[in-house]
Design a protein around this motif. Structure first.
Motif, PDB file in Angstrom:
ATOM      1  N   GLN A   7       0.801  -1.228   0.000  1.00 29.37           N
ATOM      2  CA  GLN A   7       0.000   0.000   0.000  1.00 29.37           C
ATOM      3  C   GLN A   7       0.838   1.284   0.000  1.00 29.37           C
ATOM      4  OE1 GLN A   7      -3.833   0.194   0.257  1.00 29.37           O
ATOM      5  NE2 GLN A   7      -2.931   1.924  -0.800  1.00 29.37           N
ATOM      6  N   GLY A   8       1.851   1.327   0.886  1.00 29.23           N
ATOM      7  CA  GLY A   8       2.648   2.550   1.024  1.00 29.23           C
ATOM      8  C   GLY A   8       3.427   2.904  -0.237  1.00 29.23           C
ATOM      9  N   THR A  59       0.199   3.604  -3.368  1.00 27.73           N
ATOM     10  CA  THR A  59      -0.497   4.890  -3.285  1.00 27.73           C
ATOM     11  C   THR A  59       0.273   5.991  -4.016  1.00 27.73           C
ATOM     12  OG1 THR A  59      -1.565   4.260  -1.237  1.00 27.73           O
ATOM     13  CG2 THR A  59      -1.407   6.624  -1.646  1.00 27.73           C
ATOM     14  N   THR A  94       9.627   6.364  -2.957  1.00 28.14           N
ATOM     15  CA  THR A  94       8.388   6.646  -2.211  1.00 28.14           C
ATOM     16  C   THR A  94       8.687   7.129  -0.789  1.00 28.14           C
ATOM     17  OG1 THR A  94       8.236   4.408  -1.351  1.00 28.14           O
ATOM     18  CG2 THR A  94       7.158   4.820  -3.450  1.00 28.14           C
ATOM     19  N   GLU A 140     -12.357   0.841   2.724  1.00 27.15           N
ATOM     20  CA  GLU A 140     -12.391   1.923   3.715  1.00 27.15           C
ATOM     21  C   GLU A 140     -13.740   1.949   4.423  1.00 27.15           C
ATOM     22  OE1 GLU A 140     -11.670   5.149   1.035  1.00 27.15           O
ATOM     23  OE2 GLU A 140      -9.488   4.950   1.178  1.00 27.15           O
ATOM     24  N   TYR A 182      -6.370  10.698  16.180  1.00 29.46           N
ATOM     25  CA  TYR A 182      -6.555   9.635  15.178  1.00 29.46           C
ATOM     26  C   TYR A 182      -5.339   8.710  15.266  1.00 29.46           C
ATOM     27  CZ  TYR A 182      -6.249   7.513  10.488  1.00 29.46           C
ATOM     28  OH  TYR A 182      -6.114   6.634   9.445  1.00 29.46           O
ATOM     29  N   SER A 191      -3.357   5.422  13.603  1.00 38.27           N
ATOM     30  CA  SER A 191      -3.232   4.418  12.546  1.00 38.27           C
ATOM     31  C   SER A 191      -1.762   4.100  12.334  1.00 38.27           C
ATOM     32  CB  SER A 191      -3.825   4.936  11.240  1.00 38.27           C
ATOM     33  OG  SER A 191      -3.399   4.097  10.190  1.00 38.27           O
ATOM     34  N   SER A 194      -0.010   0.160   6.783  1.00 40.29           N
ATOM     35  CA  SER A 194      -0.516  -1.077   6.182  1.00 40.29           C
ATOM     36  C   SER A 194       0.298  -2.316   6.542  1.00 40.29           C
ATOM     37  CB  SER A 194      -0.538  -0.917   4.666  1.00 40.29           C
ATOM     38  OG  SER A 194       0.779  -0.751   4.190  1.00 40.29           O
ATOM     39  N   LEU A 195       1.452  -2.135   7.209  1.00 40.47           N
ATOM     40  CA  LEU A 195       2.322  -3.289   7.437  1.00 40.47           C
ATOM     41  C   LEU A 195       2.661  -3.558   8.900  1.00 40.47           C
ATOM     42  CD1 LEU A 195       4.944  -2.560   4.616  1.00 40.47           C
ATOM     43  CD2 LEU A 195       3.305  -4.432   4.611  1.00 40.47           C
ATOM     44  N   VAL A 218      -7.565   2.954  14.098  1.00 39.27           N
ATOM     45  CA  VAL A 218      -7.600   1.945  13.034  1.00 39.27           C
ATOM     46  C   VAL A 218      -6.848   0.716  13.535  1.00 39.27           C
ATOM     47  CG1 VAL A 218      -6.889   1.340  10.679  1.00 39.27           C
ATOM     48  CG2 VAL A 218      -7.596   3.685  11.194  1.00 39.27           C
ATOM     49  N   TRP A 231     -10.121  -0.118   8.656  1.00 39.11           N
ATOM     50  CA  TRP A 231      -9.356   0.672   7.678  1.00 39.11           C
ATOM     51  C   TRP A 231     -10.150   1.949   7.450  1.00 39.11           C
ATOM     52  CZ3 TRP A 231      -4.502   0.282   6.320  1.00 39.11           C
ATOM     53  CH2 TRP A 231      -4.014   0.849   5.147  1.00 39.11           C
ATOM     54  N   ALA A 232      -9.476   3.092   7.475  1.00 36.97           N
ATOM     55  CA  ALA A 232     -10.195   4.367   7.382  1.00 36.97           C
ATOM     56  C   ALA A 232      -9.878   5.082   6.068  1.00 36.97           C
ATOM     57  CB  ALA A 232      -9.765   5.256   8.550  1.00 36.97           C
ATOM     58  N   GLY A 289       5.031   6.276   8.633  1.00 40.38           N
ATOM     59  CA  GLY A 289       5.286   5.945   7.230  1.00 40.38           C
ATOM     60  C   GLY A 289       5.347   7.264   6.462  1.00 40.38           C
ATOM     61  N   TRP A 290       6.062   7.288   5.351  1.00 42.37           N
ATOM     62  CA  TRP A 290       6.256   8.578   4.671  1.00 42.37           C
ATOM     63  C   TRP A 290       4.937   9.137   4.119  1.00 42.37           C
ATOM     64  CZ3 TRP A 290       8.824  12.633   5.129  1.00 42.37           C
ATOM     65  CH2 TRP A 290       8.987  13.558   4.102  1.00 42.37           C
ATOM     66  N   ASN A 291       4.055   8.253   3.624  1.00 40.47           N
ATOM     67  CA  ASN A 291       2.776   8.770   3.114  1.00 40.47           C
ATOM     68  C   ASN A 291       1.965   9.390   4.243  1.00 40.47           C
ATOM     69  OD1 ASN A 291       2.812   7.804   0.239  1.00 40.47           O
ATOM     70  ND2 ASN A 291       3.148   5.887   1.328  1.00 40.47           N
ATOM     71  N   GLU A 304       0.802  13.201   4.484  1.00 42.87           N
ATOM     72  CA  GLU A 304      -0.639  13.485   4.548  1.00 42.87           C
ATOM     73  C   GLU A 304      -0.963  14.316   5.790  1.00 42.87           C
ATOM     74  OE1 GLU A 304      -2.216   9.487   4.231  1.00 42.87           O
ATOM     75  OE2 GLU A 304      -1.468   9.280   2.205  1.00 42.87           O
TER      76      GLU A 304
HETATM   77  C1  UDX Z   1       5.527   1.730   4.049  1.00 42.83           C
HETATM   78  C2  UDX Z   1       6.522   2.573   4.863  1.00 42.83           C
HETATM   79  O1  UDX Z   1       6.241   2.601   6.222  1.00 42.83           O
HETATM   80  C3  UDX Z   1       6.682   3.933   4.298  1.00 42.83           C
HETATM   81  O2  UDX Z   1       7.508   4.758   5.093  1.00 42.83           O
HETATM   82  C4  UDX Z   1       7.247   3.786   2.928  1.00 42.83           C
HETATM   83  O3  UDX Z   1       7.548   5.036   2.386  1.00 42.83           O
HETATM   84  C5  UDX Z   1       6.235   3.048   2.087  1.00 42.83           C
HETATM   85  O4  UDX Z   1       5.948   1.790   2.672  1.00 42.83           O
HETATM   86  P1  UDX Z   1       3.121   1.959   5.266  1.00 42.83           P
HETATM   87  O5  UDX Z   1       3.781   1.367   6.461  1.00 42.83           O
HETATM   88  O6  UDX Z   1       1.899   1.335   4.803  1.00 42.83           O
HETATM   89  O7  UDX Z   1       4.163   2.113   4.063  1.00 42.83           O
HETATM   90  O8  UDX Z   1       2.801   3.490   5.672  1.00 42.83           O
HETATM   91  P2  UDX Z   1       2.491   4.797   4.882  1.00 42.83           P
HETATM   92  O9  UDX Z   1       3.620   5.219   4.025  1.00 42.83           O
HETATM   93  O10 UDX Z   1       2.049   5.779   5.873  1.00 42.83           O
HETATM   94  O11 UDX Z   1       1.294   4.424   3.899  1.00 42.83           O
HETATM   95  C6  UDX Z   1       0.053   4.016   4.358  1.00 42.83           C
HETATM   96  C7  UDX Z   1      -1.013   4.517   3.406  1.00 42.83           C
HETATM   97  O12 UDX Z   1      -2.215   3.849   3.741  1.00 42.83           O
HETATM   98  C8  UDX Z   1      -1.272   6.010   3.526  1.00 42.83           C
HETATM   99  O13 UDX Z   1      -1.385   6.590   2.245  1.00 42.83           O
HETATM  100  C9  UDX Z   1      -2.596   6.099   4.260  1.00 42.83           C
HETATM  101  O14 UDX Z   1      -3.408   7.182   3.869  1.00 42.83           O
HETATM  102  C10 UDX Z   1      -3.262   4.793   3.906  1.00 42.83           C
HETATM  103  N1  UDX Z   1      -4.155   4.357   4.986  1.00 42.83           N
HETATM  104  C11 UDX Z   1      -3.668   3.952   6.182  1.00 42.83           C
HETATM  105  C12 UDX Z   1      -5.501   4.384   4.748  1.00 42.83           C
HETATM  106  O15 UDX Z   1      -5.946   4.776   3.662  1.00 42.83           O
HETATM  107  N2  UDX Z   1      -6.329   3.974   5.737  1.00 42.83           N
HETATM  108  C13 UDX Z   1      -5.902   3.551   6.938  1.00 42.83           C
HETATM  109  O16 UDX Z   1      -6.748   3.190   7.772  1.00 42.83           O
HETATM  110  C14 UDX Z   1      -4.513   3.534   7.173  1.00 42.83           C
END
Ligand code: UDX
Length: 452
Positions: free
Chosen positions: A19-20, A23, A136, A251, A269, A271, A274-275, A300, A332-333, A352-354, A358
Motif C-alpha cells: 500500500q505505502g 499509493t 516513495t 475503507e 486519530y 493508525s 498497512s504493514l 484503526v 481501515w479508514a 510511514g512517509w505517506n 498526509e
Molecule cells: C511503508 C513505509 O512505512 C513507508 O515509510 C514507505 O515510504 C512506504 O511503505 P506503510 O507502512 O503502509 O508504508 O505506511 P504509509 O507510508 O504511511 O502508507 C500508508 C497509506 O495507507 C497512507 O497513504 C494512508 O493514507 C493509507 N491508509 C492507512 C488508509 O488509507 N487507511 C488507513 O486506515 C490507514
C-alpha cells in the motif's frame, strides 16, 4: 490525402506491491496522465491494484511471480523484495518486449519504477528506453540508504549492538542517531545493505523522482542532486498534485459520521499504516493510556495486525464500554478524509512517509511511534527538525501514552506544534501550486521527456 497519425506518449509504471508504495506511484501516474501521457501499470500478481474510476484510462498488465502472503511473513519484507526482483526480471523482460513491439501509436517514452523494483532497469536498457527511479520515501531516507549501502556490515553491526553508540548522532546525518537509521527489523542487515545497494546505485537510470518538497528537505535534496549525477525531481506531496484512490483494503466511511459529532481539534486519530504489527501487550498499554487521557479517539486496527489476535477481541470488556462513550474503532479508514476533518487534533502514527506527508499536508501534529525502516528517520525529523511531533520511544507504557496524548491535544506545547504544522501545510500548498517548487519540478520532468 492520408492523415498523419499523431504519436501519443506512454509511460510504464512499476509499483512495489504494498500500500505505502502503490499509493504514491498511482498518484504519480495520475499526475502524468493529467499532463497528457498514456499510462501502463505493470504489476505483480501478488497484491494487484484493481482498476478504479480514477484509473479508468490506464492500461494494467500483470506479470507472474508465484509469491504469497506466507512468503512475505516467512521471509520478512526486505528478503521478500530481493526475491521479487529475482523472479520478476525475466517475466518483465518478456512482457516489456511485447509492449514495445505492439506499442503502435503510443510511443513508450520511459519506464518509471519504484526504486525497489530495480529488475525493471535491464529490460528498459535492452530496448534503449530511459528508466526513471521513483522513491516513495523521504529524500533524507534516500540519503541514509546511500550512506548505508557503503558501510561495512560487520563493523556497523558491532556499532549498532552498543547501546551508547545507538544514541549518538551518525556522522554527517545530524540530527539522526545511529538508532534512527533505516536498518530495520524487516530482515538481516546483509539483505538490507544488499537491497539498498541495488536500489540506490542507479547507474542506468536517467533521473530520480522523489515524493517530497524542497520546503521540507532542502539539504537532503541538495546532497542527492550532487551525489547522484542525474536530475533529481522533488515533486511531492503527490496527493496534492493528483488525488487518486488506490486503497488495497475497503475503507470504513462510518468513522466520518462519528467525527462529525466531535468537537473541533478534539480527537486523536491512530493508525499504524498497512504493514506494522503490534504486540497485544503494547495494544493494552495504548488502550489504557488512551482511556486515562480522557481524549476522544479514532483508532484503526487492521485485522491481523496483532499477532495472536484476529481483531479487537484482546481488548478488555471495560475498554469496549469506553469505546462506545468516547472512541471509535475501524479496520481501515479513509485516511486523507479523516486528517482533513476539523475534529481531528492529532495523529498517532507509525510515521510511514505517506502518512507523514498526509498529516503535514493537513496541518495535523503527530505522536510518532515508528516501527521500522524509514519510519524512524521520519519520526526524528518530525520531532527535531519540523518540531511538529512528540516522539514516543522505548517500552510502551500507559503513563507515557497518556502524557503524550495530552501533550499533543490538550497542552500549550501541542498548540505550538499545531501552529508550526499549519505553517508547513501552507508551504506545501504553495510548493504544489503553479509556480511552486514541486509544480515546476513536475513540469521540468515532463519537459525532459518531450525535448530530446
Ligand atoms: C511503508 C513505509 O512505512 C513507508 O515509510 C514507505 O515510504 C512506504 O511503505 P506503510 O507502512 O503502509 O508504508 O505506511 P504509509 O507510508 O504511511 O502508507 C500508508 C497509506 O495507507 C497512507 O497513504 C494512508 O493514507 C493509507 N491508509 C492507512 C488508509 O488509507 N487507511 C488507513 O486506515 C490507514
Amino acid at each position: 490525402m492520408e492523415e498523419k497519425q499523431v504519436k501519443k506518449r506512454r509511460i510504464v509504471l512499476i509499483p512495489v506491491p504494498a500500500q505505502g508504495h502503490v499509493t504514491p506511484i498511482m498518484q504519480l501516474g495520475k499526475a502524468l496522465y493529467l499532463k497528457g501521457f498514456s499510462i501502463t501499470v505493470v504489476q505483480t500478481q501478488y497484491n494487484r491494484v484493481s482498476s478504479s474510476q480514477d484509473f479508468s484510462d490506464f492500461h494494467f498488465l500483470t506479470i507472474p511471480d508465484s509469491l504469497t502472503d506466507s512468503d512475505l511473513h516467512s521471509l520478512g519484507a526486505l528478503p521478500f523484495i530481493l526475491k521479487l526482483n529475482q523472479v520478476c526480471e525475466e517475466s518483465f523482460k518478456h512482457c516489456f518486449s511485447k509492449l514495445v513491439q505492439e506499442q503502435g501509436d503510443d510511443e513508450i517514452v520511459c519506464v518509471v519504477y519504484d526504486e525497489y523494483m530495480y529488475f525493471s532497469q535491464a529490460a528498459a536498457m535492452a530496448f534503449q528506453i530511459p528508466s526513471v527511479v521513483f522513491s516513495t520515501t523521504s529524500a533524507t531516507a534516500f540519503v541514509c540508504r546511500s550512506v548505508l549501502s557503503k558501510v561495512n556490515a560487520e563493523s556497523f553491526l558491532l556499532d549498532m549492538k552498543d547501546s551508547q553508540t545507538q544514541e549518538k548522532v551518525f556522522p554527517g546525518l545530524d540530527p539522526l542517531r545511529y538508532k534512527d537509521l533505516p536498518t530495520s527489523a524487516f530482515g538481516p542487515l546483509e539483505s538490507i545493505i544488499k537491497l539498498y545497494y541495488n536500489a540506490v546505485n542507479i547507474q542506468t537510470a536517467s533521473a530520480v523522482i522523489i515524493n517530497s518538497a524542497s520546503c521540507l528537505e532542502s539539504s537532503s535534496l541538495a546532497w542527492l542532486q550532487q551525489k547522484l549525477q542525474v536530475p533529481v525531481y522533488p515533486i511531492g506531496p503527490l496527493h496534492r498534485a493528483a488525488s487518486a484512490s488506490s486503497s488495497l483494503l475497503e475503507e470504513d466511511r462510518s468513522c466520518i459520521k462519528w467525527l462529525d459529532k466531535q468537537k473541533p481539534s478534539s480527537v486523536i486519530y491512530i493508525s499504524l499504516g498497512s504493514l506494522a504489527l503490534m504486540q497485544i501487550k503494547d495494544m493494552l498499554e495504548m488502550a489504557w493510556g488512551l482511556s486515562n487521557s480522557n481524549v476522544p479517539f479514532l483508532w484503526v486496527i487492521r485485522p491481523g495486525s496483532i499477532p495472536g489476535s484476529e481483531w479487537t477481541e484482546s481488548l478488555p470488556e471495560e475498554f469496549h464500554k469506553l469505546i462506545s462513550e468516547r472512541g471509535y474503532i475501524v479496520k481501515w479508514a479513509p485516511q486523507m478524509e479523516v486528517l482533513r476533518h476539523p475534529a481531528v487534533g492529532g495523529f498517532w502514527s507509525h510515521c510511514g512517509w505517506n502518512s507523514t506527508l498526509e498529516s503535514i499536508g493537513e496541518g495535523v501534529p503527530m505522536i510518532c511511534r515508528p516501527f521500522t525502516g524509514d519510519q524512524r528517520v521520519n519520526a526524528r525529523y518530525l520531532e527535531s527538525v519540523w518540531r511538529i511531533g512528540v516522539l514516543l520511544e522505548g517500552e510502551l507504557d500507559k503513563r507515557a501514552v497518556e502524557s503524550s496524548v495530552k501533550r499533543l491535544t490538550v497542552d500549550e506545547e501541542g498548540a505550538d506544534m499545531r501552529k508550526r504544522a499549519i505553517e508547513l501545510k501552507e508551504k506545501l500548498e504553495a510548493s504544489a501550486r503553479n509556480g511552486g517548487s514541486s509544480y515546476s519540478s513536475l513540469d521540468n520532468f515532463v519537459n525532459s521527456l518531450t525535448t530530446p
